[in-house]
Design an enzyme around this catalytic site. Structure first.
Site, PDB file in Angstrom:
ATOM      1  N   SER A   1       0.848  -1.187   0.000  1.00 20.69           N
ATOM      2  CA  SER A   1       0.000   0.000   0.000  1.00 20.69           C
ATOM      3  C   SER A   1       0.888   1.245   0.000  1.00 20.69           C
ATOM      4  CB  SER A   1      -0.957  -0.050   1.195  1.00 20.69           C
ATOM      5  OG  SER A   1      -2.122   0.670   0.933  1.00 20.69           O
TER       6      SER A   1
ATOM      7  N   ASP B   1      -8.816  -5.763  -5.361  1.00 15.66           N
ATOM      8  CA  ASP B   1      -8.405  -4.612  -4.566  1.00 15.66           C
ATOM      9  C   ASP B   1      -8.728  -3.313  -5.295  1.00 15.66           C
ATOM     10  OD1 ASP B   1      -7.215  -2.847  -2.830  1.00 15.66           O
ATOM     11  OD2 ASP B   1      -5.159  -3.336  -3.433  1.00 15.66           O
TER      12      ASP B   1
ATOM     13  N   HIS C   1      -6.450  -6.599  -0.985  1.00 16.41           N
ATOM     14  CA  HIS C   1      -5.349  -5.671  -0.719  1.00 16.41           C
ATOM     15  C   HIS C   1      -4.109  -6.398  -0.193  1.00 16.41           C
ATOM     16  CE1 HIS C   1      -3.967  -1.613  -0.556  1.00 16.41           C
ATOM     17  NE2 HIS C   1      -3.824  -1.574   0.756  1.00 16.41           N
TER      18      HIS C   1
END
Length: 496
Positions: free
Chosen positions: A179, A430, A455
């Site tokens: 991320s 995601d 994710h």
């Protein structure tokens, strides 16, 4: 979707357990990573040393000597001085111990790569606070909270490790992150290619800036997840907003909504937008954590939770009251799967005040990501991207205004083909994949797609229920890392 809350709740995935006061458009600028619970236990106990390194508060000025202690973790059980490597986690916007305990992939491959594991905490998060209790006092103290300063911290820490750990000096370092941490891993390789031989950037939306991708792509992917998980599921959610609007027009309707949704506090007409934002945030969170096995972040969730949710949302062509009763059953999967919760609380919750404050400042300066919805390509109420509104809220909260072009100026936007040795992994489930690199750019800037991945599923520890797509992704990632390590040692051998 809420007029100004949409942008912010999209990023509000830092553990909600402490209430803080933030302006409406800043509340949801939480973070890019999964909801985290500081009391949750890791799947596997991790053994590591907790260490600190003295960093300069400002790496780029010469008139200050102010320093702070950056926390970092080291695990060297499988590290070999001969032919080994260093896997360096570029810390996200939160406590580094949580990332250490929830990045099982690094632990799983440590023995195979003869690797020392290092987890570096991001400045202004966890215990790495440059000004102690005054760190978030005002924008003057926050002025050194930037991705550039964080990358410089990582570079200085790697130099320190190589100077002080016998056997580490001549070993290859690989940056790994997920991320925002994945964005940092990629940017670290771009800006400091002499420090790391390569980077694994998992679920890293490095193109979610300016107009590099459509502003509606994130919520469109969320909607696709629900549409594919059950017949009429996304359409039921799309129709629920008007149902809420109609029922909230009267006092009796508000009272009915409070009871039907099992809310902890009575709704007023002023609460309706917040209610819809809270529901929207739930669907977004589910898209991020749609894992193939039961998991526990904010609360226990079943395997493939969106499929479970969609079992209650099969028929959009029912009365408003029945539709919203079904919405409650769907919400209950997320908030009360364990059956322990007596009522649902829509009152504002966010991460520990320091973490949320830090990220909201970053979102008000350089991490400016446009989001929008139109209610046609997605299942949410229409909402336009409004930079001025965000800018005004940021100025009132922090006394700063965002620079939406700075990230692309610093890191190149889509013009990154001159860089090498970065693997960008993205899960098709995601929503952040919409801002990620999903196609190979060159032979050494490689995209790995996980068809059944939410994710950064690939960074999680291995599980018997892992789909084939994530097993293949991890295999590819390890193969690339082995190649980088081999090339490093081959090059070192030729120089002697």
């Amino acid at each position: 979707m809420g007029r100004r809350a949409l942008l912010l709740l999209l990023l509000s995935f830092l553990a909600p357990w402490t209430t803080i006061a933030l302006r409406p458009a800043l509340r949801a600028l939480g973070s890019l990573h999964l909801p985290t619970n500081p009391t949750s236990l890791p799947a596997v106990a991790k053994n590591y040393s907790v260490l600190y390194f003295q960093q300069k508060v400002d790496h780029f000025g010469f008139n200050t000597v102010k320093t702070f202690n950056q926390r970092y973790l080291v695990a060297d059980k499988y590290w070999k001085k001969n032919g080994g490597s260093i896997l360096f986690y570029t810390g996200n916007e939160g406590d580094i111990i949580w990332f250490c305990n929830n990045t099982g992939f690094m632990w799983d491959v440590a023995e195979e790569l003869k690797a020392m594991l290092v987890f570096a905490e991001h400045r202004y998060y966890g215990e790495s606070l440059p000004f102690g209790d005054n760190t978030f006092k005002d924008s003057r103290h926050l002025n050194f909270l930037t991705s550039e300063q964080a990358l410089a911290d990582f570079a200085e820490l790697i130099k320190h490790l190589k100077r002080t750990i016998p056997g580490a000096e001549n070993q290859p370092v690989i940056a790994i992150g997920g991320s925002y941490g994945g964005m940092l891993a990629a940017w670290f390789r771009m800006k400091y290619p002499h420090m790391v031989v390569g980077a694994l950037a998992a679920s890293a939306p490095i193109w979610q800036f300016e107009d590099l991708v459509p502003c509606g792509v994130f919520m469109k992917i969320v909607t696709t997840d629900f549409r594919k998980s059950g017949p009429h599921c996304s359409e039921s959610i799309r129709r629920s907003w008007d149902a809420i609007n109609r029922l909230s027009n009267t006092g009796s309707g508000l009272q009915w909504l409070t009871g039907a949704l099992h809310l902890c506090s009575p709704l007023t007409s002023q609460d309706i937008q917040h209610l819809k934002d809270w529901i929207s945030e739930t669907w977004v969170n589910l898209a991020m954590v749609d894992y193939p096995y039961a998991s526990n972040f904010l609360q226990p969730l079943p395997a493939w939770p969106i499929k479970v949710v969609c079992q209650y949302l099969k028929n959009p062509n029912v009365s408003d009251s029945l539709l919203l009763q079904n919405i409650f059953q769907a919400l209950n999967v997320y908030y009360n799967y364990s059956g322990q919760v007596k009522c649902l609380n829509i009152s504002e919750t966010a991460t520990s005040s320091l973490g949320t404050l830090g990220w909201s400042y970053q979102a008000c300066t350089e991490v400016v990501m446009p989001f929008c919805t139109n209610g046609v390509d997605d299942m949410f109420e229409p909402h336009s991207w409004n930079l001025k509104e965000l800018s005004d809220d940021c100025f009132q909260q922090w006394g700063v205004r965002p620079r939406p072009s700075w990230i692309t100026t610093m890191y190149g936007g889509k013009n990154i083909s001159s860089h090498t040795n970065i693997v960008f992994s993205n899960g098709e489930l995601d929503p952040w994949s919409g801002g990620g690199v999903t196609k190979d750019i060159t032979d050494t800037l490689v995209a790995v797609t996980i068809s059944e991945g939410a994710h950064h599923l690939d960074l999680r520890t291995k599980n018997a229920l892992d789909p084939t797509s994530v097993l293949l992704a991890r295999s590819l990632e390890v193969r690339h890392m082995k190649n980088w390590i081999r090339d490093f040692y081959d090059s070192a051998g030729k120089q002697h």
